[in-house]
Design a protein around this motif. Structure first.
Motif, short mmCIF file in Angstrom:
data_model
loop_
_atom_site.label_atom_id
_atom_site.label_comp_id
_atom_site.label_asym_id
_atom_site.label_seq_id
_atom_site.Cartn_x
_atom_site.Cartn_y
_atom_site.Cartn_z
N ARG A 1 39.27 48.99 62.68
CA ARG A 1 39.67 49.76 61.59
C ARG A 1 38.68 50.79 60.48
NH1 ARG A 1 42.19 45.65 59.48
NH2 ARG A 1 44.61 45.33 60.48
N LEU A 2 38.98 52.23 60.76
CA LEU A 2 38.42 53.60 60.70
C LEU A 2 38.65 53.74 59.17
CD1 LEU A 2 38.25 56.76 63.12
CD2 LEU A 2 36.63 54.90 62.49
N GLU A 3 37.46 53.93 58.28
CA GLU A 3 37.43 54.28 56.76
C GLU A 3 36.87 55.55 56.45
OE1 GLU A 3 35.81 51.00 54.44
OE2 GLU A 3 37.40 49.35 55.33
N TRP A 4 38.01 56.39 55.57
CA TRP A 4 37.32 58.11 55.36
C TRP A 4 37.03 57.94 54.41
CZ3 TRP A 4 37.18 61.24 59.98
CH2 TRP A 4 38.22 60.42 60.69
N PRO A 5 36.21 58.86 54.78
CA PRO A 5 35.13 58.94 52.63
C PRO A 5 36.26 59.73 51.84
CG PRO A 5 34.65 60.40 54.15
CD PRO A 5 35.01 59.99 55.35
N GLY A 6 36.26 59.58 50.70
CA GLY A 6 37.52 60.54 50.12
C GLY A 6 37.44 60.04 48.29
N ALA A 7 38.45 60.10 47.48
CA ALA A 7 38.33 59.60 46.67
C ALA A 7 39.31 59.06 45.93
CB ALA A 7 38.31 61.21 45.53
N ALA A 8 39.64 58.68 45.24
CA ALA A 8 41.12 57.54 44.89
C ALA A 8 41.64 57.22 43.17
CB ALA A 8 41.87 56.86 45.44
N ILE A 9 42.71 57.89 42.76
CA ILE A 9 42.74 57.32 41.79
C ILE A 9 43.56 55.66 41.62
CG2 ILE A 9 43.56 57.23 38.87
CD1 ILE A 9 43.56 60.06 39.47
N LEU A 10 43.05 54.64 40.74
CA LEU A 10 43.96 53.22 41.47
C LEU A 10 44.43 53.23 39.21
CD1 LEU A 10 40.54 51.55 42.87
CD2 LEU A 10 42.62 52.46 44.11
N GLY A 11 45.94 52.41 39.28
CA GLY A 11 46.33 52.55 38.62
C GLY A 11 46.58 50.85 38.10
N PRO A 12 46.97 50.66 37.12
CA PRO A 12 47.36 49.17 37.12
C PRO A 12 49.07 48.30 38.11
CG PRO A 12 47.70 50.36 34.75
CD PRO A 12 47.57 51.24 36.18
N GLY A 13 48.41 47.31 38.52
CA GLY A 13 49.34 46.19 39.37
C GLY A 13 49.30 45.21 38.87
N ARG A 14 49.39 44.05 39.49
CA ARG A 14 50.23 42.71 38.98
C ARG A 14 49.15 42.07 38.41
NH1 ARG A 14 52.76 40.10 44.46
NH2 ARG A 14 53.41 39.15 42.46
N ARG A 15 49.19 42.41 37.24
CA ARG A 15 47.82 42.00 36.38
C ARG A 15 48.38 40.21 35.97
NH1 ARG A 15 44.24 43.77 32.55
NH2 ARG A 15 45.07 42.57 30.73
N GLY A 16 49.83 39.59 36.64
CA GLY A 16 49.96 38.18 36.48
C GLY A 16 49.69 37.32 37.03
N ASP A 17 48.65 38.12 38.13
CA ASP A 17 48.09 37.24 39.43
C ASP A 17 46.28 37.24 38.91
OD1 ASP A 17 50.66 37.30 40.94
OD2 ASP A 17 49.98 38.69 42.07
N LEU A 18 45.80 38.14 38.14
CA LEU A 18 44.37 37.64 37.52
C LEU A 18 43.89 36.76 36.86
CD1 LEU A 18 44.11 41.18 37.35
CD2 LEU A 18 42.66 39.66 39.06
N ASP A 19 43.12 35.14 37.27
CA ASP A 19 42.80 34.69 36.61
C ASP A 19 41.70 34.68 35.33
OD1 ASP A 19 43.94 32.35 37.99
OD2 ASP A 19 42.44 32.39 39.78
N ASP A 20 41.06 36.27 35.56
CA ASP A 20 40.03 36.31 34.23
C ASP A 20 40.08 38.02 34.32
OD1 ASP A 20 38.09 35.79 32.35
OD2 ASP A 20 36.39 35.94 34.07
N PRO A 21 41.24 37.93 33.53
CA PRO A 21 41.24 40.06 33.77
C PRO A 21 40.57 40.74 32.67
CG PRO A 21 43.54 38.92 32.89
CD PRO A 21 42.44 38.17 33.08
N VAL A 22 40.87 42.16 32.94
CA VAL A 22 39.61 42.74 31.32
C VAL A 22 40.95 42.30 30.35
CG1 VAL A 22 39.25 45.16 30.38
CG2 VAL A 22 38.72 43.81 32.85
N THR A 23 40.22 42.34 28.97
CA THR A 23 41.42 42.04 28.25
C THR A 23 40.98 43.22 26.88
OG1 THR A 23 40.22 40.07 27.75
CG2 THR A 23 42.20 39.77 28.14
#
Length: 304
Positions: A70-92
């Motif tokens: 797969r090709l991956e193109w340069p860019g920029a993205a904003i990432l927001g909240p997802g499914r925190r319940g799946d995390l073992d050791d999240p940021v708090t």
């Protein structure tokens, strides 16, 4: 804004860009760790055709788990909240549930439009504070804690966080443009720059990532799990020690850097002496792709 000028409990956007602003991959390393520890998902992205020169920032090809290329193109993205319940050791901590991350490559053209598009997306996500992460090559010994310089153009933020205003004048990177656009839109900003030893800048620097994360915690009240970073940082430092042991000139140079750093950190060192030492870093920054701290550099970098 009605909120206090401090960054604790705000709905924050942490920003990092690859390349010129990212010595030792420290800024993007910290941003990626935050995104992983929060299970963030993409909520907005720029069209790379508008902002990137593919001969300068080329797309890459990778092979996925299914064996497909797969090709991956340069860019920029904003990432927001997802499914925190799946995390073992999240940021708090205060504001952790609303933390966002902007990560990407520095664009080749239309910087004003690029920044405006991303700040519009941040406003849509109700962002009310921006933390910009950068890393510069510096005369910093790898054997000492790596310094993180904090600055802000916002007087209320400077007062609340006890940081300085940069006095740097000269060429800037995309972080300065993002910060300017954010402040114009009424979003307060603070910039954090880690000093990466210039004599080991070719490899990723987990110790600089740790330094940036520690400063983010200090200013925001967040608690950020480090995972294997502590072990990686010790291995990185041991690797540099091994190189220096086989290179007399390098070992002597590191000793000089240690002595200079210890003099600045000594209890009897005056505030003026410390300011002069930091100013020396800035005056000797170069204009290289990773912003070496020995000539010119980014306007969002600290002034001392």
């Amino acid at each position: 804004m009605n909120q206090p000028a401090g960054f604790e409990g705000r709905r924050l956007l942490v920003v990092a860009f690859e390349g010129w602003n990212d010595a030792g991959e420290a800024a993007t390393g910290a941003a990626k760790l935050l995104a992983e520890r929060l299970a963030l998902v993409e909520i907005a992205a720029v069209d790379p055709e508008l902002y990137f020169d593919y001969q300068f920032t080329r797309p890459t090809v990778s092979v996925g788990d299914d064996g497909a290329r797969r090709l991956e193109w340069p860019g920029a993205a904003i990432l927001g909240p997802g499914r925190r319940g799946d995390l073992d050791d999240p940021v708090t901590g205060p504001g952790a549930s609303g933390l966002h991350v902007l990560i990407g490559a520095e664009p080749a053209r239309s910087w004003k439009g690029f920044a405006a598009e991303l700040i519009d997306a941040a406003l849509t996500a109700d962002i009310d504070g921006v933390v910009l992460l950068g890393a510069m090559l510096a005369d910093a010994p790898h054997t000492r804690p790596l310094t993180v310089f904090a600055s802000s153009e916002n007087p209320e933020v400077r007062s609340a966080l006890g940081v300085e205003r940069s006095t740097y004048e000269g060429p800037v990177g995309i972080l300065s443009v993002i910060a300017d656009q954010a402040e114009r839109a009424g979003i307060p900003t603070v910039s954090l720059w880690a000093s990466v030893p210039h004599y080991v800048h070719n490899a990723p620097s987990p110790k600089a990532v740790l330094a940036l994360l520690g400063k983010v915690e200090e200013l925001t009240g967040l608690s950020i799990p480090r995972g294997t970073l502590e072990t990686e940082a010790k291995a990185w430092e041991a690797g540099v020690d091994a190189l220096a042991a086989d290179d007399e000139d390098m070992a002597g140079y590191i000793t000089q850097l240690e002595q200079a750093r210890d003099a600045v950190d000594a209890p009897e060192a005056s505030g003026e002496a410390i300011a002069q030492e930091f100013e020396r870093y800035l005056r000797r920054r170069g204009d290289g792709p990773e912003g070496r701290a020995d000539g010119r550099g980014d306007g969002n970098r600290p002034a001392g």
